[in-house]
Design a protein around this motif. Structure first.
Motif, mmCIF file in Angstrom:
data_model
loop_
_atom_site.group_PDB
_atom_site.id
_atom_site.type_symbol
_atom_site.label_atom_id
_atom_site.label_comp_id
_atom_site.label_asym_id
_atom_site.label_seq_id
_atom_site.Cartn_x
_atom_site.Cartn_y
_atom_site.Cartn_z
ATOM 1 N N HIS A 31 -7.709 0.819 2.052
ATOM 2 C CA HIS A 31 -6.808 1.563 1.137
ATOM 3 C C HIS A 31 -7.013 1.004 -0.215
ATOM 4 O O HIS A 31 -5.623 1.201 -0.773
ATOM 5 C CB HIS A 31 -5.288 1.511 1.777
ATOM 6 C CG HIS A 31 -5.543 2.118 3.282
ATOM 7 N ND1 HIS A 31 -5.467 1.416 4.374
ATOM 8 C CD2 HIS A 31 -5.265 3.407 3.677
ATOM 9 C CE1 HIS A 31 -5.390 2.117 5.479
ATOM 10 N NE2 HIS A 31 -5.211 3.414 4.989
ATOM 11 N N THR A 42 1.014 4.403 4.214
ATOM 12 C CA THR A 42 -0.210 4.906 3.639
ATOM 13 C C THR A 42 0.434 6.342 3.007
ATOM 14 O O THR A 42 1.072 6.823 3.822
ATOM 15 C CB THR A 42 -1.089 5.115 4.508
ATOM 16 O OG1 THR A 42 -0.745 5.524 5.759
ATOM 17 C CG2 THR A 42 -1.947 3.783 4.600
ATOM 18 N N THR A 90 0.904 -1.202 -0.081
ATOM 19 C CA THR A 90 -0.102 -0.207 0.117
ATOM 20 C C THR A 90 0.767 1.098 0.017
ATOM 21 O O THR A 90 2.032 0.939 0.441
ATOM 22 C CB THR A 90 -1.142 0.028 1.227
ATOM 23 O OG1 THR A 90 -0.160 -0.103 2.173
ATOM 24 C CG2 THR A 90 -1.907 -0.957 1.207
#
Length: 297
Positions: free
Chosen positions: A286, A244, A132
């Motif tokens: 996400h 993230t 991610t």
């Protein structure tokens, strides 16, 4: 969803492939020297456009998977998530060459740093890592916490990509495990001797997603099973680790609290299901930053 057409073999020893390899390495060297905001900005638009033009099935599959995971989303919301997914991939292209410079620029947040250090002090640490944001920035965050990561080397689509990604990871402090049959044994020794092992447990093979399971039965063929077996054999501490993307070119390294496998082991498939229940919600939160969004499952 449409089938993925066969891609050109970038490992074939042709003149065209050698020229493409030289071009990719040149771009990598140029991006290494650009400001860390300029490189991803240049790569984002061109990469997204190239995917839409040359690999439209990536867009189709990402759109279809978003509809499956977010059945209540409007078409406008789905298209916005597709655009964000392509933008994330495009920015990774430019950011990869700049890994090693983001922490010094104050671009990586490290919440719960002291908790992570305390967990690390317990001994061998197995990080369940996810693709991610820009996952390679994990290396900078971990180094800032006084740690170094061991991981298996990966072969990418072309020899040039494999070379510059592994070059970047070495410069960022990654220690590579052996790539032969002794790799699992080396991973075991890493954990038994108090090392920090990263295992990317969300993975796709030949365009098919191995994990997360997304409602499919657990299986013992992927990295989730390998991670579970290593944890059982070594008694190491497990954490979930992912990066993230935040606004304005910033990132956050998320490291969970210690994860304990069930005390009464009932088999690797139950351990896979247990670990999947931990990683799957993070991926779902996400999706537009998740590298494997376009893969079949």
């Amino acid at each position: 969803m449409s089938n993925t057409p066969p891609l050109p073999d970038r490992h074939a020893p042709t003149l065209g492939n050698r020229l493409l390899d030289a071009w990719e390495i040149l771009l990598y060297q140029v991006f290494r020297r650009l400001p860390i905001d300029l490189a991803p900005r240049l790569s984002a638009r061109s990469t997204a456009a190239a995917i839409r033009r040359d690999r439209p099935w990536v867009v189709e599959r990402a759109r279809a998977n978003l509809r499956r995971h977010r059945p209540d989303a409007s078409e406008a919301e789905i298209e916005a998530s597709v655009a964000a997914f392509l933008d994330n991939i495009g920015r990774i292209v430019g950011e990869t060459a700049c890994v090693g410079r983001f922490m010094a620029a104050g671009r990586i947040d490290l919440p719960n740093a002291e908790r992570t250090k305390a967990i690390r002090a317990r001994g061998g640490l197995l990080a369940l890592c996810l693709h991610t944001g820009n996952w390679d920035l994990m290396l900078e965050g971990v180094r800032a916490l006084g740690m170094s990561v061991a991981c298996a080397p990966i072969a990418w689509e072309s020899p040039a990509q494999t070379w510059f990604i592994n070059d970047m990871r070495r410069r960022a402090g990654m220690r590579f495990l052996r790539q032969d049959r002794g790799g699992i044994r080396a991973a075991y020794e890493e954990l038994k001797t108090g090392g920090f092992l990263a295992v990317f447990v969300d993975e796709a093979r030949d365009g098919r997603l191995m994990a997360p399971l997304f409602g499919r039965p657990p299986h013992a063929e992927g990295n989730l099973a390998i991670a579970a077996k290593l944890a059982r054999r070594t008694g190491c501490t497990i954490v979930l680790c992912n990066v993230t993307r935040l606004p304005a070119g910033r990132f956050r390294l998320n490291v969970s609290d210690a994860i304990a496998l069930p005390e009464s082991p009932s088999g690797v498939l139950d351990d896979v299901a247990f670990l999947n229940a931990i990683i799957e919600p993070v991926v779902l939160d996400h999706l537009d930053q998740w590298f494997w969004l376009d893969d079949a499952f």
